[in-house]
Design a protein around this motif. Sequence first.
Motif, mmCIF file in Angstrom:
data_model
loop_
_atom_site.group_PDB
_atom_site.id
_atom_site.type_symbol
_atom_site.label_atom_id
_atom_site.label_comp_id
_atom_site.label_asym_id
_atom_site.label_seq_id
_atom_site.Cartn_x
_atom_site.Cartn_y
_atom_site.Cartn_z
ATOM 1 N N ASP A 1 0.954 -1.369 0.055
ATOM 2 C CA ASP A 1 -0.057 0.153 0.094
ATOM 3 C C ASP A 1 0.873 1.366 0.053
ATOM 4 O OD1 ASP A 1 -2.277 -1.383 -0.218
ATOM 5 O OD2 ASP A 1 -2.858 -1.147 1.827
ATOM 6 N N VAL A 2 1.931 1.170 0.910
ATOM 7 C CA VAL A 2 2.758 2.390 0.852
ATOM 8 C C VAL A 2 3.556 2.613 -0.632
ATOM 9 C CG1 VAL A 2 5.074 3.248 1.768
ATOM 10 C CG2 VAL A 2 3.136 2.194 3.443
ATOM 11 N N THR A 3 3.979 1.466 -1.190
ATOM 12 C CA THR A 3 4.807 1.352 -2.449
ATOM 13 C C THR A 3 3.794 2.163 -3.420
ATOM 14 O OG1 THR A 3 5.840 -0.470 -1.835
ATOM 15 C CG2 THR A 3 5.662 -0.130 -3.951
ATOM 16 N N MET A 4 2.506 1.628 -3.583
ATOM 17 C CA MET A 4 1.314 2.071 -4.394
ATOM 18 C C MET A 4 1.158 3.580 -4.168
ATOM 19 S SD MET A 4 0.771 -0.136 -6.793
ATOM 20 C CE MET A 4 -0.738 0.578 -7.529
ATOM 21 N N THR A 5 1.187 4.012 -2.959
ATOM 22 C CA THR A 5 0.993 5.567 -2.608
ATOM 23 C C THR A 5 1.976 6.358 -3.150
ATOM 24 O OG1 THR A 5 -0.379 4.991 -0.641
ATOM 25 C CG2 THR A 5 0.558 7.035 -0.683
ATOM 26 N N LEU A 6 3.503 5.993 -2.797
ATOM 27 C CA LEU A 6 4.699 6.629 -3.476
ATOM 28 C C LEU A 6 4.376 6.535 -5.094
ATOM 29 C CD1 LEU A 6 7.291 5.079 -1.097
ATOM 30 C CD2 LEU A 6 6.602 7.484 -1.118
ATOM 31 N N TRP A 7 4.250 5.361 -5.545
ATOM 32 C CA TRP A 7 3.937 5.471 -7.220
ATOM 33 C C TRP A 7 2.988 6.384 -7.560
ATOM 34 C CZ3 TRP A 7 1.820 1.256 -10.552
ATOM 35 C CH2 TRP A 7 2.082 1.420 -11.893
ATOM 36 N N ALA A 8 1.990 6.441 -6.926
ATOM 37 C CA ALA A 8 0.827 7.436 -7.415
ATOM 38 C C ALA A 8 1.334 8.699 -7.235
ATOM 39 C CB ALA A 8 -0.389 7.231 -6.756
ATOM 40 N N HIS A 9 1.890 9.070 -6.166
ATOM 41 C CA HIS A 9 2.443 10.583 -5.983
ATOM 42 C C HIS A 9 3.363 11.034 -7.061
ATOM 43 C CE1 HIS A 9 3.394 14.205 -3.309
ATOM 44 N NE2 HIS A 9 4.538 13.768 -3.746
ATOM 45 N N THR A 10 4.462 10.190 -7.227
ATOM 46 C CA THR A 10 5.450 10.549 -8.375
ATOM 47 C C THR A 10 4.945 10.351 -9.718
ATOM 48 O OG1 THR A 10 6.360 8.295 -8.053
ATOM 49 C CG2 THR A 10 7.443 9.937 -6.834
ATOM 50 N N HIS A 11 4.098 9.388 -9.867
ATOM 51 C CA HIS A 11 3.710 9.447 -11.346
ATOM 52 C C HIS A 11 2.711 10.470 -11.561
ATOM 53 C CE1 HIS A 11 2.513 7.474 -15.190
ATOM 54 N NE2 HIS A 11 1.277 7.617 -14.801
#
Length: 196
Positions: A149-159
């Motif tokens: 969940d944290v990994t996807m949150t980071l990806w959503a933010h940077t993407h």
Amino acid sequence: MPRRTDTAERILAAARRLFEHEGPAGVTMRRVAAAAGLSPMAIYRHFDNREALLARIGEDSFEAIAGHWSARARGLDPLTRLIAVHRLYLDYALAHPHLFDLAFSTPRRDARRYPEDFHARRSPTLTVVADAVADAMSAGALREDDIWDVTMTLWAHTHGLVALYRSGRFNYDEATFRDFYEQSLLRLFDGLRPAS
């Protein structure tokens, strides 16, 4: 006579060059064949259709990105490694916009889906990030939470930031945007740190 694998690699190399310069519209079987020095029908011995050729370009780019991220981030402390991986994500987006879009932004039938495919570690790129997130949590740099969940949150933010920048939603030159991107990421990491 060249081996089938050599011919397939020649076809892929020609298709990648066209794709890098012109995006998906530049990749037609005729143009790839001409660039590879083959007849258009010869391509079909190696790739069923244009979609299969584009899918292979996308898969190869995932593997290349993951290998590059792993190599560049090796040996760094966990939080620095996470920042480095996200910095490399931005570098890739700006240096290879067509490949970036194919890999991360274009709807595809074979795209990996959250959460099952990611939990099963089927994403070569995001698995690198998830491993860095897990290490940062183990080291106490990030609070314990669901790693994916944290990994996807980071990806959503940077993407999201990359997409907004590339679509002209920032009035920044590249250097200013890079600084904003990194500061924004650090703010997000601050919110994910353990409570003092």
